[in-house]
Enzyme design. Sequence first.
Site, PDB file in Angstrom:
ATOM      1  N   ASP A  93      86.447  26.730  45.603  1.00 23.96           N
ATOM      2  CA  ASP A  93      85.582  27.777  46.493  1.00 23.96           C
ATOM      3  C   ASP A  93      86.014  29.109  46.298  1.00 23.96           C
ATOM      4  O   ASP A  93      87.083  29.733  46.282  1.00 23.96           O
ATOM      5  CB  ASP A  93      85.691  27.180  47.657  1.00 23.96           C
ATOM      6  N   ASP A 115      82.840  33.423  41.677  1.00 23.91           N
ATOM      7  CA  ASP A 115      82.205  34.546  42.620  1.00 23.91           C
ATOM      8  C   ASP A 115      82.482  35.832  42.041  1.00 23.91           C
ATOM      9  O   ASP A 115      83.490  36.583  42.306  1.00 23.91           O
ATOM     10  CB  ASP A 115      82.766  34.405  44.044  1.00 23.91           C
ATOM     11  N   HIS A 189      80.290  34.437  56.429  1.00 26.74           N
ATOM     12  CA  HIS A 189      81.267  33.691  56.452  1.00 26.74           C
ATOM     13  C   HIS A 189      81.986  33.705  57.995  1.00 26.74           C
ATOM     14  O   HIS A 189      81.845  34.961  58.517  1.00 26.74           O
ATOM     15  CB  HIS A 189      82.354  33.719  55.371  1.00 26.74           C
ATOM     16  N   ALA A 227      77.449  28.517  56.164  1.00 30.00           N
ATOM     17  CA  ALA A 227      76.362  27.628  56.885  1.00 30.00           C
ATOM     18  C   ALA A 227      76.870  26.926  58.042  1.00 30.00           C
ATOM     19  O   ALA A 227      76.335  25.959  58.575  1.00 30.00           O
ATOM     20  CB  ALA A 227      75.843  26.690  55.720  1.00 30.00           C
ATOM     21  N   ASN A 268      77.741  24.735  52.490  1.00 27.38           N
ATOM     22  CA  ASN A 268      79.212  25.189  52.451  1.00 27.38           C
ATOM     23  C   ASN A 268      79.682  25.422  54.085  1.00 27.38           C
ATOM     24  O   ASN A 268      79.156  26.103  54.810  1.00 27.38           O
ATOM     25  CB  ASN A 268      79.641  26.301  51.795  1.00 27.38           C
TER      26      ASN A 268
HETATM   27  O1  G3H Z   1      84.174  30.724  52.173  1.00 23.94           O
HETATM   28  C1  G3H Z   1      85.511  30.925  52.370  1.00 23.94           C
HETATM   29  C2  G3H Z   1      86.115  29.612  52.975  1.00 23.94           C
HETATM   30  O2  G3H Z   1      85.806  29.253  54.135  1.00 23.94           O
HETATM   31  C3  G3H Z   1      87.503  29.599  52.636  1.00 23.94           C
HETATM   32  O3  G3H Z   1      88.187  30.311  53.594  1.00 23.94           O
HETATM   33  O4  G3H Z   1      89.731  31.719  52.241  1.00 23.94           O
HETATM   34  O5  G3H Z   1      90.181  31.383  54.301  1.00 23.94           O
HETATM   35  O6  G3H Z   1      90.244  29.454  52.659  1.00 23.94           O
HETATM   36  P1  G3H Z   1      90.037  30.845  53.169  1.00 23.94           P
HETATM   37  P1  13P Z   2      81.614  28.986  57.045  1.00 22.88           P
HETATM   38  O1  13P Z   2      82.410  30.124  57.557  1.00 22.88           O
HETATM   39  O2  13P Z   2      80.101  29.258  57.521  1.00 22.88           O
HETATM   40  O3  13P Z   2      81.948  27.697  57.427  1.00 22.88           O
HETATM   41  O4  13P Z   2      81.139  29.147  55.346  1.00 22.88           O
HETATM   42  C1  13P Z   2      82.117  28.412  54.622  1.00 22.88           C
HETATM   43  C2  13P Z   2      81.897  28.754  53.087  1.00 22.88           C
HETATM   44  O5  13P Z   2      81.039  29.323  52.811  1.00 22.88           O
HETATM   45  C3  13P Z   2      82.785  28.375  52.174  1.00 22.88           C
HETATM   46  O6  13P Z   2      82.502  28.925  51.023  1.00 22.88           O
HETATM   47 ZN    ZN Z   3      81.560  30.863  51.102  1.00 21.65          ZN
END
Ligand code: G3H
Ligand code: 13P
Ligand code: ZN
Length: 323
Positions: A93, A115, A189, A227, A268
């Site tokens: 991700d 990304d 996010h 999402a 996501n």
């Molecule tokens: O879009 C981001 C995901 O929610 C992952 O978040 O970078 O805090 O693990 P993180």
């Molecule tokens: P949320 O913060 O809405 O759960 O989105 C997660 C996301 O896009 C991970 O790549």
């Molecule tokens: Zn994301």
Amino acid sequence: MVRYQDLGLSNTREMFKKAMAGGYAIPAYNFNNLEQLQAIIQGCIQSRSPVILQISKGARQYANQTLLRYMAEGAMKVVKESGVLIPVALHLDHGDTYELCVSCIESGFSSVMIDGSAHPYAENVALTRKVVEFAHKHDVTVEGELGVLAGIEDEVSHKSSNYTNPDDVEDFVKKTGVDSLAISIGTSHGAYKFKVKPGEQPPPLRFDILEEIERRIPGFPIVLHGASSVLPEYVAIINKFGGKMEGAVGVSEEQLRRAAKSAVCKVNIDSDGRLVVTAMIRKVFAENPKEFDPRKYLGPARDELTKLIVRKNKEVLGSADRV
Ligand code: G3H
Ligand code: 13P
Ligand code: ZN
């Protein structure tokens, strides 16, 4: 080099083809620890849903990249033992460099996101193209991104959003060779997606932009980041038991149902899982202040998360019973 095919994982190509034809979306759930992974796997086995297991750069740093990779391999064994053979993709991700994508592909990921959305357009194209060239040699699928989501999250932080420009999508897909495209149509996010006054509804997503994108690249798989629905019942539990999350708001399930029926093939979800886990742990501690066995607070958190995942797959994304 670990081949994802040898681990029983799938890339996203067939998943998205079926999702597009069937008018549903594949859930992409993030995990950082054992209990989240258990909940995702059990929830998707119970609801007979294909699933994308997502690991962020931050998750790799937190939990150790080798350990996470073996956890995903273990999850595949659990799927096999269950006898419900749901397709599972292991996905990076928000990969931000070519090197990170290569490292994931070499350790058994079946799908990666590069990304490049924060870079100028030409740089985004060049970086994405480079990742696609390496990934496709190993039949690993690649997600690119155009447009910037607003929001604050550890590794993914932009102060303001700009919606995806439909004029760019055809050129981007053609030049890069990506397999799916993340777009910006008003999601963000984290747990504070919209600023709304009490009693007000958040603004709708920009379905007009999505429709224009679908017109420019018909049948091409679209990805919706940010999402989570930030369900008020879990925010209320958090606030009741000592938390402070006033004003947390997400994307309504109604909007997500509509998106899942469109070219959006991947949705996501990370924050919703975080909220459930936090709500249940706060509740257990408030009600049983003497508790100190992690299984007694992580267990209820995991079980509630499993229920949430079953419900999302069945009632929101439409991915249940698709195996
Ligand atoms: O879009 C981001 C995901 O929610 C992952 O978040 O970078 O805090 O693990 P993180
Ligand atoms: P949320 O913060 O809405 O759960 O989105 C997660 C996301 O896009 C991970 O790549
Ligand atoms: Zn994301």
